[in-house]
Write a protein that holds these residues in place. Structure first.
Motif, PDB file in Angstrom:
ATOM      1  N   LYS A   1      13.912  -7.227  -8.875  1.00 28.17           N
ATOM      2  CA  LYS A   1      12.546  -7.517  -8.464  1.00 28.17           C
ATOM      3  C   LYS A   1      11.586  -7.003  -9.534  1.00 28.17           C
ATOM      4  O   LYS A   1      11.858  -6.008 -10.200  1.00 28.17           O
ATOM      5  N   VAL A   2      10.443  -7.694  -9.673  1.00 28.02           N
ATOM      6  CA  VAL A   2       9.428  -7.288 -10.633  1.00 28.02           C
ATOM      7  C   VAL A   2       8.252  -6.682  -9.879  1.00 28.02           C
ATOM      8  O   VAL A   2       7.736  -7.281  -8.929  1.00 28.02           O
ATOM      9  N   TYR A   3       7.855  -5.489 -10.302  1.00 29.65           N
ATOM     10  CA  TYR A   3       6.716  -4.801  -9.697  1.00 29.65           C
ATOM     11  C   TYR A   3       5.651  -4.580 -10.762  1.00 29.65           C
ATOM     12  O   TYR A   3       5.964  -4.305 -11.927  1.00 29.65           O
ATOM     13  N   CYS A   4       4.385  -4.723 -10.373  1.00 34.66           N
ATOM     14  CA  CYS A   4       3.295  -4.456 -11.309  1.00 34.66           C
ATOM     15  C   CYS A   4       2.477  -3.273 -10.806  1.00 34.66           C
ATOM     16  O   CYS A   4       2.175  -3.159  -9.612  1.00 34.66           O
ATOM     17  N   LEU A   5       2.149  -2.380 -11.724  1.00 36.11           N
ATOM     18  CA  LEU A   5       1.398  -1.179 -11.417  1.00 36.11           C
ATOM     19  C   LEU A   5      -0.091  -1.487 -11.311  1.00 36.11           C
ATOM     20  O   LEU A   5      -0.547  -2.565 -11.679  1.00 36.11           O
ATOM     21  N   MET A   6      -0.852  -0.512 -10.837  1.00 38.67           N
ATOM     22  CA  MET A   6      -2.262  -0.733 -10.537  1.00 38.67           C
ATOM     23  C   MET A   6      -3.040  -1.209 -11.759  1.00 38.67           C
ATOM     24  O   MET A   6      -3.843  -2.144 -11.687  1.00 38.67           O
ATOM     25  N   GLU A   7      -2.810  -0.554 -12.919  1.00 39.44           N
ATOM     26  CA  GLU A   7      -3.548  -0.943 -14.117  1.00 39.44           C
ATOM     27  C   GLU A   7      -3.165  -2.345 -14.580  1.00 39.44           C
ATOM     28  O   GLU A   7      -4.001  -3.089 -15.112  1.00 39.44           O
ATOM     29  N   GLU A   8      -1.911  -2.734 -14.354  1.00 41.26           N
ATOM     30  CA  GLU A   8      -1.469  -4.076 -14.724  1.00 41.26           C
ATOM     31  C   GLU A   8      -2.091  -5.123 -13.811  1.00 41.26           C
ATOM     32  O   GLU A   8      -2.496  -6.207 -14.267  1.00 41.26           O
ATOM     33  N   ILE A   9      -2.159  -4.805 -12.533  1.00 39.38           N
ATOM     34  CA  ILE A   9      -2.785  -5.716 -11.572  1.00 39.38           C
ATOM     35  C   ILE A   9      -4.238  -5.969 -11.948  1.00 39.38           C
ATOM     36  O   ILE A   9      -4.711  -7.109 -11.997  1.00 39.38           O
ATOM     37  N   MET A  10      -4.966  -4.874 -12.231  1.00 37.06           N
ATOM     38  CA  MET A  10      -6.375  -4.997 -12.579  1.00 37.06           C
ATOM     39  C   MET A  10      -6.575  -5.826 -13.836  1.00 37.06           C
ATOM     40  O   MET A  10      -7.450  -6.696 -13.904  1.00 37.06           O
ATOM     41  N   TYR A  11      -5.784  -5.547 -14.843  1.00 34.93           N
ATOM     42  CA  TYR A  11      -5.936  -6.233 -16.129  1.00 34.93           C
ATOM     43  C   TYR A  11      -5.686  -7.733 -15.982  1.00 34.93           C
ATOM     44  O   TYR A  11      -6.457  -8.563 -16.486  1.00 34.93           O
ATOM     45  N   MET A  12      -4.628  -8.091 -15.275  1.00 32.63           N
ATOM     46  CA  MET A  12      -4.304  -9.501 -15.115  1.00 32.63           C
ATOM     47  C   MET A  12      -5.287 -10.202 -14.177  1.00 32.63           C
ATOM     48  O   MET A  12      -5.619 -11.372 -14.369  1.00 32.63           O
ATOM     49  N   PRO A  69       0.803  -1.230   0.000  1.00 34.78           N
ATOM     50  CA  PRO A  69       0.000   0.000   0.000  1.00 34.78           C
ATOM     51  C   PRO A  69       0.832   1.274   0.000  1.00 34.78           C
ATOM     52  O   PRO A  69       0.368   2.311  -0.476  1.00 34.78           O
ATOM     53  N   LYS A  70       2.052   1.207   0.522  1.00 34.43           N
ATOM     54  CA  LYS A  70       2.899   2.396   0.541  1.00 34.43           C
ATOM     55  C   LYS A  70       3.358   2.762  -0.869  1.00 34.43           C
ATOM     56  O   LYS A  70       3.413   3.935  -1.233  1.00 34.43           O
ATOM     57  N   LEU A  71       3.686   1.746  -1.647  1.00 37.48           N
ATOM     58  CA  LEU A  71       4.133   1.982  -3.021  1.00 37.48           C
ATOM     59  C   LEU A  71       2.962   2.099  -3.982  1.00 37.48           C
ATOM     60  O   LEU A  71       3.084   2.696  -5.050  1.00 37.48           O
ATOM     61  N   GLY A  72       1.820   1.507  -3.613  1.00 36.38           N
ATOM     62  CA  GLY A  72       0.697   1.479  -4.532  1.00 36.38           C
ATOM     63  C   GLY A  72       0.956   0.547  -5.698  1.00 36.38           C
ATOM     64  O   GLY A  72       0.455   0.743  -6.803  1.00 36.38           O
ATOM     65  N   SER A  81      12.103   0.772  -0.596  1.00 39.78           N
ATOM     66  CA  SER A  81      10.796   1.407  -0.641  1.00 39.78           C
ATOM     67  C   SER A  81      10.929   2.902  -0.864  1.00 39.78           C
ATOM     68  O   SER A  81      10.168   3.507  -1.615  1.00 39.78           O
ATOM     69  N   ALA A  82      11.900   3.520  -0.208  1.00 37.45           N
ATOM     70  CA  ALA A  82      12.102   4.955  -0.376  1.00 37.45           C
ATOM     71  C   ALA A  82      12.507   5.280  -1.805  1.00 37.45           C
ATOM     72  O   ALA A  82      12.070   6.270  -2.388  1.00 37.45           O
ATOM     73  N   GLN A 119     -10.533   4.343  -5.873  1.00 37.16           N
ATOM     74  CA  GLN A 119     -10.070   5.315  -4.885  1.00 37.16           C
ATOM     75  C   GLN A 119      -9.154   6.369  -5.505  1.00 37.16           C
ATOM     76  O   GLN A 119      -9.057   7.483  -4.998  1.00 37.16           O
ATOM     77  N   GLY A 120      -8.498   6.020  -6.594  1.00 35.70           N
ATOM     78  CA  GLY A 120      -7.604   6.956  -7.265  1.00 35.70           C
ATOM     79  C   GLY A 120      -6.398   7.340  -6.437  1.00 35.70           C
ATOM     80  O   GLY A 120      -5.822   8.412  -6.628  1.00 35.70           O
ATOM     81  N   LEU A 121      -5.983   6.461  -5.528  1.00 38.75           N
ATOM     82  CA  LEU A 121      -4.883   6.772  -4.618  1.00 38.75           C
ATOM     83  C   LEU A 121      -3.581   6.063  -4.993  1.00 38.75           C
ATOM     84  O   LEU A 121      -2.576   6.255  -4.324  1.00 38.75           O
ATOM     85  N   HIS A 122      -3.602   5.270  -6.022  1.00 34.38           N
ATOM     86  CA  HIS A 122      -2.431   4.450  -6.331  1.00 34.38           C
ATOM     87  C   HIS A 122      -1.923   4.694  -7.751  1.00 34.38           C
ATOM     88  O   HIS A 122      -1.462   3.778  -8.417  1.00 34.38           O
ATOM     89  N   GLY A 123      -2.015   5.932  -8.190  1.00 32.99           N
ATOM     90  CA  GLY A 123      -1.410   6.330  -9.451  1.00 32.99           C
ATOM     91  C   GLY A 123      -2.220   6.055 -10.693  1.00 32.99           C
ATOM     92  O   GLY A 123      -1.803   6.400 -11.795  1.00 32.99           O
ATOM     93  N   CYS A 124      -3.405   5.439 -10.554  1.00 28.99           N
ATOM     94  CA  CYS A 124      -4.201   5.113 -11.735  1.00 28.99           C
ATOM     95  C   CYS A 124      -5.682   5.293 -11.436  1.00 28.99           C
ATOM     96  O   CYS A 124      -6.185   4.775 -10.442  1.00 28.99           O
ATOM     97  N   SER A 125      -6.377   6.032 -12.289  1.00 32.51           N
ATOM     98  CA  SER A 125      -7.821   6.213 -12.147  1.00 32.51           C
ATOM     99  C   SER A 125      -8.565   5.142 -12.932  1.00 32.51           C
ATOM    100  O   SER A 125      -7.983   4.435 -13.758  1.00 32.51           O
ATOM    101  N   TRP A 126      -9.867   5.038 -12.697  1.00 30.77           N
ATOM    102  CA  TRP A 126     -10.668   4.067 -13.429  1.00 30.77           C
ATOM    103  C   TRP A 126     -10.685   4.400 -14.913  1.00 30.77           C
ATOM    104  O   TRP A 126     -10.632   3.511 -15.767  1.00 30.77           O
ATOM    105  N   LYS A 127     -10.730   5.676 -15.245  1.00 34.09           N
ATOM    106  CA  LYS A 127     -10.746   6.093 -16.640  1.00 34.09           C
ATOM    107  C   LYS A 127      -9.449   5.674 -17.337  1.00 34.09           C
ATOM    108  O   LYS A 127      -9.469   5.158 -18.465  1.00 34.09           O
ATOM    109  N   CYS A 128      -8.326   5.876 -16.673  1.00 39.60           N
ATOM    110  CA  CYS A 128      -7.045   5.475 -17.259  1.00 39.60           C
ATOM    111  C   CYS A 128      -6.962   3.961 -17.404  1.00 39.60           C
ATOM    112  O   CYS A 128      -6.396   3.454 -18.384  1.00 39.60           O
TER     113      CYS A 128
END
Length: 267
Positions: free
Chosen positions: A76-87, A51-54, A175-176, A114-123
């Motif tokens: 390390k491999v990280y997935c962004l919010m839109e990638e998480i949703m799609y998969m 949740p800290k990184l979103g 994380s920082a 919520q739009g708090l993790h770098g990606c909106s529903w529209k995006c």
């Protein structure tokens, strides 16, 4: 200036399209209603939500989708919010919560809305639309890996400065570093017109280490169409890479480009 419609789709379509990323998987276009989660045990990946990184840190990677999904930092491999949703919609990813329990699909939807993790529903709807058509989509200015080669200086330079600044934070932990790096790549707000995605043409030979230049850059526009001044400013920033604009209306994604036209001289 003339607006040219490039491509559009209806989100409620039930047609199937070919998945360019994997030869043995079929892609069923998603509707805006919440689909039932279909787990593919043979190729399901697992990510741990931070949740800290979103973002999600991938702890189990399976299937061919990772060739064009996720970013690599410090091995390390990280997935962004839109990638998480799609998969997750495809049943190709399970997302772990802090207590090691799995998040349901509706819980992941809530993270997006919520739009708090770098990606909106529209995006996300724009991202999903392009992925369904077989394009390779990444957030603008975000290198797939720090070892990228053959990338446009326009894209890499936008990211390089933030990466160099974040390198000074290594003593504070990974994380920082990641928080500093990705805080400037928030696409959740469409209030300010800006480039959201770098879009690459469908390519089975795509490599994160050598992605090359994108086919075009994409702005997710708000309810008000962009002005001539805004379009020209974005063109100056994009250099030789074409700029396109996406508009979402009740799940319907339309993508436009703007061309200069000369008005006839009146007598």
């Amino acid at each position: 200036m003339e607006a040219t419609k490039w491509v559009e789709s209806e989100a409620s379509s039930n047609s199937d399209v070919e998945d360019e990323e994997s030869e043995d998987e079929e892609l069923s276009y998603m509707s805006i209603t919440i689909p039932s989660l279909q787990i593919r045990t043979a190729k399901v990946s697992i990510a741990r939500w931070d949740p800290k990184l979103g973002m999600g840190e991938v702890v189990q990677k399976k299937g061919g989708m990772w060739r064009t999904t996720g970013i690599v930092r410090d091995s390390k491999v990280y997935c962004l919010m839109e990638e998480i949703m799609y998969m997750a919609e495809r049943g190709a990813l399970l997302l772990l919560n802090d207590d090691a329990s799995y998040l349901h699909l509706k819980d992941i939807y809530n993270l997006v809305t919520q739009g708090l993790h770098g990606c909106s529903w529209k995006c996300f709807e724009v991202y999903r639309h392009l992925k369904a058509l077989g394009y390779v989509v990444g957030r603008h200015g975000l290198l797939w890996t720090t070892k990228c080669k053959g990338t446009s200086s326009l894209i890499s330079s936008a990211n390089c400065e933030h990466h160099l600044e974040s390198e000074n934070l290594k003593s504070e932990g990974d994380s920082a570093i990641l928080t500093e790096l990705f805080s400037v790549l928030d696409i959740s707000s469409c209030d300010a017109l800006k480039v959201s995605f770098d879009v690459y043409l469908p390519n089975k030979q795509f490599k994160k280490s050598a992605p090359g230049d994108p086919g075009f850059m994409l702005c997710v526009a708000g309810e008000i169409p962009p002005t001539i001044v805004q379009v020209e400013n974005l063109r100056k920033q994009s250099g030789d890479i074409p700029i396109k604009f996406a508009h979402v209306d009740h799940g319907r994604v339309s993508i436009f480009s703007y061309n200069k036209v000369e008005l006839p001289i009146l007598p």
